[in-house]
Design a protein around this motif. Sequence first.
Motif, mmCIF file in Angstrom:
data_model
loop_
_atom_site.group_PDB
_atom_site.id
_atom_site.type_symbol
_atom_site.label_atom_id
_atom_site.label_comp_id
_atom_site.label_asym_id
_atom_site.label_seq_id
_atom_site.Cartn_x
_atom_site.Cartn_y
_atom_site.Cartn_z
ATOM 1 N N GLY A 243 0.776 -1.227 0.000
ATOM 2 C CA GLY A 243 0.000 0.000 0.000
ATOM 3 C C GLY A 243 0.806 1.275 0.000
ATOM 4 O O GLY A 243 0.241 2.354 -0.196
ATOM 5 N N ASP A 246 -0.101 4.277 -2.221
ATOM 6 C CA ASP A 246 -1.549 4.436 -2.357
ATOM 7 C C ASP A 246 -2.119 5.265 -1.217
ATOM 8 O O ASP A 246 -2.904 6.189 -1.434
ATOM 9 C CB ASP A 246 -2.231 3.065 -2.382
ATOM 10 C CG ASP A 246 -1.831 2.244 -3.595
ATOM 11 O OD1 ASP A 246 -1.563 2.852 -4.642
ATOM 12 O OD2 ASP A 246 -1.775 1.008 -3.488
ATOM 13 N N SER A 248 -1.347 7.762 0.480
ATOM 14 C CA SER A 248 -0.440 8.907 0.501
ATOM 15 C C SER A 248 -1.202 10.222 0.608
ATOM 16 O O SER A 248 -2.429 10.260 0.592
ATOM 17 C CB SER A 248 0.408 8.909 -0.772
ATOM 18 O OG SER A 248 -0.434 9.055 -1.909
ATOM 19 N N ALA A 270 -6.777 10.456 -5.307
ATOM 20 C CA ALA A 270 -6.783 9.018 -5.569
ATOM 21 C C ALA A 270 -7.640 8.315 -4.517
ATOM 22 O O ALA A 270 -7.854 8.840 -3.417
ATOM 23 C CB ALA A 270 -5.357 8.481 -5.562
ATOM 24 N N ARG A 272 -7.374 5.998 -2.268
ATOM 25 C CA ARG A 272 -6.921 5.694 -0.903
ATOM 26 C C ARG A 272 -6.253 6.882 -0.227
ATOM 27 O O ARG A 272 -5.659 6.739 0.840
ATOM 28 C CB ARG A 272 -5.942 4.516 -0.942
ATOM 29 C CG ARG A 272 -6.611 3.188 -1.295
ATOM 30 C CD ARG A 272 -5.566 2.125 -1.585
ATOM 31 N NE ARG A 272 -5.916 0.832 -1.002
ATOM 32 C CZ ARG A 272 -5.170 -0.262 -1.087
ATOM 33 N NH1 ARG A 272 -4.015 -0.215 -1.739
ATOM 34 N NH2 ARG A 272 -5.556 -1.397 -0.531
ATOM 35 N N GLN A 273 -6.336 8.065 -0.817
ATOM 36 C CA GLN A 273 -5.605 9.200 -0.264
ATOM 37 C C GLN A 273 -6.328 9.903 0.878
ATOM 38 O O GLN A 273 -5.851 10.928 1.357
ATOM 39 C CB GLN A 273 -5.255 10.193 -1.378
ATOM 40 C CG GLN A 273 -4.142 9.683 -2.274
ATOM 41 C CD GLN A 273 -3.668 10.713 -3.284
ATOM 42 O OE1 GLN A 273 -4.467 11.433 -3.888
ATOM 43 N NE2 GLN A 273 -2.364 10.781 -3.485
ATOM 44 N N ARG A 328 4.868 7.903 -5.258
ATOM 45 C CA ARG A 328 3.972 8.345 -6.332
ATOM 46 C C ARG A 328 3.419 9.716 -5.960
ATOM 47 O O ARG A 328 2.431 9.835 -5.247
ATOM 48 C CB ARG A 328 2.834 7.346 -6.536
ATOM 49 C CG ARG A 328 1.915 7.711 -7.707
ATOM 50 C CD ARG A 328 0.685 6.829 -7.772
ATOM 51 N NE ARG A 328 1.009 5.452 -8.121
ATOM 52 C CZ ARG A 328 0.770 4.406 -7.350
ATOM 53 N NH1 ARG A 328 0.222 4.580 -6.152
ATOM 54 N NH2 ARG A 328 1.067 3.188 -7.749
ATOM 55 N N THR A 330 1.400 13.005 -6.396
ATOM 56 C CA THR A 330 0.207 13.336 -7.185
ATOM 57 C C THR A 330 -0.244 14.770 -6.930
ATOM 58 O O THR A 330 -0.024 15.337 -5.856
ATOM 59 C CB THR A 330 -0.961 12.391 -6.842
ATOM 60 O OG1 THR A 330 -1.339 12.580 -5.464
ATOM 61 C CG2 THR A 330 -0.583 10.937 -7.050
ATOM 62 N N GLN A 335 -0.678 11.501 -11.102
ATOM 63 C CA GLN A 335 0.741 11.386 -10.794
ATOM 64 C C GLN A 335 1.544 12.419 -11.571
ATOM 65 O O GLN A 335 1.384 12.577 -12.777
ATOM 66 C CB GLN A 335 1.251 9.986 -11.113
ATOM 67 C CG GLN A 335 2.712 9.779 -10.734
ATOM 68 C CD GLN A 335 3.153 8.330 -10.867
ATOM 69 O OE1 GLN A 335 2.326 7.423 -10.889
ATOM 70 N NE2 GLN A 335 4.454 8.103 -10.976
ATOM 71 N N SER A 355 1.019 3.782 5.263
ATOM 72 C CA SER A 355 0.074 4.905 5.195
ATOM 73 C C SER A 355 0.840 6.204 5.368
ATOM 74 O O SER A 355 0.682 6.932 6.354
ATOM 75 C CB SER A 355 -1.015 4.750 6.262
ATOM 76 O OG SER A 355 -1.804 3.613 6.018
#
Length: 540
Positions: A243, A246, A248, A270, A272-273, A328, A330, A335, A355
């Motif tokens: 993760g 993700d 982030s 995103a 999971r942000q 990553r 963003t 991205q 996380s």
Amino acid sequence: MAALAGLGWFLWLGGGNVLPPTRIDWMMREDWAGHIFGWLFYRNAPWGLPLSSSPNQLYPYGTSVALTDGNPLVAVLLKPFSALLPADFQYTGAWLGLCFVLMGYFGARLVAVVSPRPVHQVLGGALLALAPPMAARFGHPTLCAHWLLVAMLWLHLRDTPDAHAARKALALAALFNAVGAGTHPYLVAMLAPLAVALAVRLALGRVLGWGAAVAAAVGFLVLDVGVFALFGYFGGSGLGAEGFGDFSADLATLFNPMGWSKLLPSLNAAPRQGEGFGYLGAGALLLLALSLLATVFRFSALRGVPWRRGVPVAVTVLLMAVYALSWRVTWTGRQVADLGALYAPLSRLTSAFRSSGRFVWPLSYLLVACAVLLWLRLWRARPWVGTAALVLAVAVQAYDWRAERSPLHRPGSFRRLQAPEWAELRGAYQHLALFPPHVQWVCRYEEPLVNALGYTAYRLGLTFNSGYASRTPPELARECQARLPPGGVDADTAYVVAPEALGAFLQQGARCGVLEGLPVCVAGQRTDAFARALERQPLR
């Protein structure tokens, strides 16, 4: 008064629904269920090492309050009084309320760095208590202890005139680290760098020798690791998980309300942000803009400000914010940069703290604090201007937040098993088990069933093999795919069996029947009252 403002905000967000300690139904869903069962089974467990170990949960492998995110520090402090507490007892509601109280308190102490006026301290503390990142974390109560971050900022920015004050500051930093380490690993992952930066700041200010600063820094790390080990954070299958990249923070996180604002539009992010939610709030953003604008015209008012005092904390906070972006990077969910090569050698660290977005919180609080402190410093000669702007900022901050979205406003429902036959398990059996086991993120997981059976096992003093833990042994995952429990049907265990596994139990000679619509099996040689009760609706 700032502490009371924090409490008032918590109540406005629905805190009154969760404060009564005997009200547990609201916790019987999602991650909250894992937290409370970590505490409930710990109440029935014998004392041992690690201090928060709970061998009767996820039996026979066991777990700990630490690995169920159940706040091991509070659990250990309350365990000696467990016999005096009601059977249905939770401390999570009170913990959440305390976090808001302490946020207001330490926010006020932080404002006192530049203003001795109580009205400024109350308003500044209230603004920090209204911080969106904390109100958005109700789903993970242990991660609501953001007051620890503000307390560390206070230690950094306040005056430390001599060695005695320096030693006191380091002692407080050690205390905050110990509390964080006993609460949640992510907190101490932020507190430890801040504590080391504090030692550097004191050495740079020549109120502490470099030898003492290095010793303090090493002491902080040893303390944190020791508390981790004492409370049982090193159990389970390993420290890593997927993760990173993700969970982030987005580059726009400081002004992206993600649906929580009445005044500002939400920006893309995103999926999971949400873990990197760092929204300052409309009131704090307004105050920050006013402070920066006023600086252009009143820069002379900043003469004599000890800027160097804030350099170590600023560098540390910025480095954590970079980590929050992950590999990553963003902008509004798209991205814009790839830092994979930078993080590749740190894969063990990044998998343990996947996380990464949470590491934006110190930056969020530092910016709010700087907005308040800068504004009050600029208008020190006209305190009424400082007061007016703070009143406006607090009012806008409170209005902006969509309090109706708070999960504390949504009462949960919890189905308790009602059949009197379940009580016959007490004394006759040692274990209640689902087969195959139900373990969140590992194998099948039917939450209402797990909660109902887990609560029954707790009340009857039995072990239970299902539930939630952040890390579990690999043997448990293999058991999820087995035809029968390891060693066959155990004579001391009552099993609630999945329909597809029922045939294997019957082939082993198990005595099976239906109880409250659930297929239940015990060893075939059992003739006790519970076994006989299964004959009323037998399964052949």
